[in-house]
Design a protein around this motif. Structure first.
Motif, PDB file in Angstrom:
ATOM      1  N   HIS A 187      34.765 -83.297  11.756  1.00 28.31           N
ATOM      2  CA  HIS A 187      35.043 -82.887  10.381  1.00 28.31           C
ATOM      3  C   HIS A 187      34.319 -83.788   9.390  1.00 28.31           C
ATOM      4  CE1 HIS A 187      37.734 -86.268  10.910  1.00 28.31           C
ATOM      5  NE2 HIS A 187      37.953 -86.301   9.596  1.00 28.31           N
ATOM      6  N   ALA A 188      34.361 -83.396   8.134  1.00 28.08           N
ATOM      7  CA  ALA A 188      33.980 -84.234   7.003  1.00 28.08           C
ATOM      8  C   ALA A 188      35.169 -84.269   6.058  1.00 28.08           C
ATOM      9  CB  ALA A 188      32.745 -83.675   6.303  1.00 28.08           C
ATOM     10  N   ASP A 189      35.229 -85.284   5.199  1.00 28.14           N
ATOM     11  CA  ASP A 189      36.390 -85.464   4.328  1.00 28.14           C
ATOM     12  C   ASP A 189      36.202 -84.918   2.916  1.00 28.14           C
ATOM     13  OD1 ASP A 189      37.189 -86.888   6.589  1.00 28.14           O
ATOM     14  OD2 ASP A 189      38.367 -88.298   5.398  1.00 28.14           O
ATOM     15  N   GLY A 190      35.081 -84.277   2.649  1.00 30.31           N
ATOM     16  CA  GLY A 190      34.887 -83.649   1.348  1.00 30.31           C
ATOM     17  C   GLY A 190      34.502 -84.608   0.248  1.00 30.31           C
ATOM     18  N   CYS A 191      33.741 -85.653   0.598  1.00 33.40           N
ATOM     19  CA  CYS A 191      33.308 -86.632  -0.390  1.00 33.40           C
ATOM     20  C   CYS A 191      31.903 -87.102  -0.035  1.00 33.40           C
ATOM     21  CB  CYS A 191      34.269 -87.814  -0.432  1.00 33.40           C
ATOM     22  SG  CYS A 191      34.395 -88.677   1.163  1.00 33.40           S
ATOM     23  N   LYS A 192      31.346 -87.962  -0.859  1.00 28.54           N
ATOM     24  CA  LYS A 192      30.035 -88.533  -0.556  1.00 28.54           C
ATOM     25  C   LYS A 192      30.140 -89.853   0.201  1.00 28.54           C
ATOM     26  CE  LYS A 192      26.995 -86.593  -4.114  1.00 28.54           C
ATOM     27  NZ  LYS A 192      26.032 -86.941  -5.199  1.00 28.54           N
ATOM     28  N   TYR A 193      31.144 -90.658  -0.164  1.00 33.57           N
ATOM     29  CA  TYR A 193      31.212 -92.028   0.358  1.00 33.57           C
ATOM     30  C   TYR A 193      32.549 -92.259   1.036  1.00 33.57           C
ATOM     31  CZ  TYR A 193      27.788 -92.043  -3.434  1.00 33.57           C
ATOM     32  OH  TYR A 193      26.762 -91.716  -4.275  1.00 33.57           O
ATOM     33  N   HIS A 233      31.038 -97.381   7.697  1.00 33.08           N
ATOM     34  CA  HIS A 233      30.666 -96.710   6.454  1.00 33.08           C
ATOM     35  C   HIS A 233      29.909 -95.431   6.785  1.00 33.08           C
ATOM     36  CE1 HIS A 233      31.697-100.483   4.532  1.00 33.08           C
ATOM     37  NE2 HIS A 233      30.748-101.116   5.190  1.00 33.08           N
ATOM     38  N   ILE A 234      30.224 -94.345   6.080  1.00 31.18           N
ATOM     39  CA  ILE A 234      29.608 -93.057   6.368  1.00 31.18           C
ATOM     40  C   ILE A 234      29.240 -92.341   5.074  1.00 31.18           C
ATOM     41  CG2 ILE A 234      29.893 -90.830   7.521  1.00 31.18           C
ATOM     42  CD1 ILE A 234      32.205 -92.086   9.118  1.00 31.18           C
ATOM     43  N   HIS A 235      28.019 -91.830   5.007  1.00 35.12           N
ATOM     44  CA  HIS A 235      27.658 -90.852   3.981  1.00 35.12           C
ATOM     45  C   HIS A 235      28.302 -89.532   4.407  1.00 35.12           C
ATOM     46  CE1 HIS A 235      24.934 -92.435   0.933  1.00 35.12           C
ATOM     47  NE2 HIS A 235      24.407 -93.220   1.856  1.00 35.12           N
ATOM     48  N   ASP A 236      29.492 -89.264   3.879  1.00 35.93           N
ATOM     49  CA  ASP A 236      30.297 -88.156   4.377  1.00 35.93           C
ATOM     50  C   ASP A 236      29.695 -86.788   4.074  1.00 35.93           C
ATOM     51  OD1 ASP A 236      32.985 -87.433   5.611  1.00 35.93           O
ATOM     52  OD2 ASP A 236      33.139 -86.354   3.710  1.00 35.93           O
TER      53      ASP A 236
END
Length: 288
Positions: A187-193, A233-236
């Motif tokens: 999944h992704a969390d719906g953000c950039k950072y 750290h992830i570029h989400d």
């Protein structure tokens, strides 16, 4: 300007200068942890190794340790009073919205629910639902090493004043095997950072973080196991991630794993609608 007003203005300027000087000194000199050891609180711009910035620029993720900058034992003390997650019975959680004010100091904002659209969270019990949680304890958010972490984290991503930052403490404890993501999977969390910091890990195996180029999981990038004090750290908005389920290493003995999730610059319109409603003066990703 008359003499009286000039005197008031000079006094205010002097007070502000003293506050700034004290803030600068606090960044240069070490603080002490609860066990008497010395914490290294570097300048905000020097908080992260250079490799972190390079890796985020070129591969959109990075891993580092901040154990030298925080009192991990003290942070673990705040896990004891975490309330049970009202939406996921096998999890415990607190969360607060923060931001940097115009003086670049960390402030706690008021209540705003967590809101994730189905595009980013396809778990049936979570998608398109407003979730309210107990706030982080004030004695935690006012800690010097917590504020230093938040400021350095915001500086690393280039986050400016009045941009809402969501900070959560969440995790699991008990017996047996638990899926910490409760069916979310990749999944992704719906953000950039987005960053994930492990606060403690006791009597557990599993919880392997995996990064992917795509949500289908056909392009695997990396797998990593985070120890307490390590942060991923992830570029989400560029990558997808998952974490494997956890289980006891020693059956019948207590286990727990708690993490801090901190993220900002939301691209989830559902979350941004809530942020606009609750924090009208906030600077949102869509309006920058």
């Amino acid at each position: 300007m008359n003499i009286a007003n000039r005197g008031v203005r000079q006094l205010a300027d002097s007070s502000r200068k003293l506050t700034l000087e004290q803030s600068s000194l606090a960044e240069h000199y070490p603080a002490h942890s609860t066990d008497g050891t010395t914490l290294h609180l570097p300048l905000t711009s020097q908080y992260w190794p250079k490799a972190v910035h390079e890796e985020l620029k070129h591969q959109h993720w990075s891993k580092s340790s901040i154990s030298a900058h925080i009192d991990l034992n003290a942070w673990q003390g705040f896990l004891k009073d975490l309330p049970r997650d009202p939406y996921v019975n096998t999890r415990w959680k607190r969360m607060s919205w923060l931001h940097l004010n115009d003086q670049h100091e960390v402030e706690t904002l008021g209540e705003c629910p967590m809101a994730q659209g189905g595009r980013f969270n396809d778990a049936a019990s979570m998608a398109d639902r407003l979730r309210y949680y107990a706030p982080l304890e004030e004695s935690f958010t006012e800690r010097e090493d917590v504020r230093a972490f938040v400021k350095a984290w915001a500086d690393m991503w280039g986050i400016g004043p009045r941009e809402p930052i969501l900070m959560q403490i969440t995790g699991v404890r008990g017996d047996g095997t638990i899926d910490p993501l409760q069916g979310q999977g990749i999944h992704a969390d719906g953000c950039k950072y987005l960053s994930i910091l492990v606060v403690n890990r006791e009597n557990v195996s599993g919880a392997i973080n995996t990064l992917y180029r795509d949500k289908a999981g056909s392009e695997l990038l990396s797998t990593t196991e985070l120890a307490p004090g390590e942060v991923l750290h992830i570029h989400d908005d560029q990558l997808f991630h998952s974490v494997s389920s956890i289980s006891q290493e020693n059956a019948g003995q207590h286990f727990e794993r708690f993490i801090i999730i901190i993220n900002c610059a939301f691209i989830d319109e559902f979350q941004n609608r809530m942020l606009r409603r609750h924090f009208p003066g906030a600077v949102l990703n869509e309006s920058k």
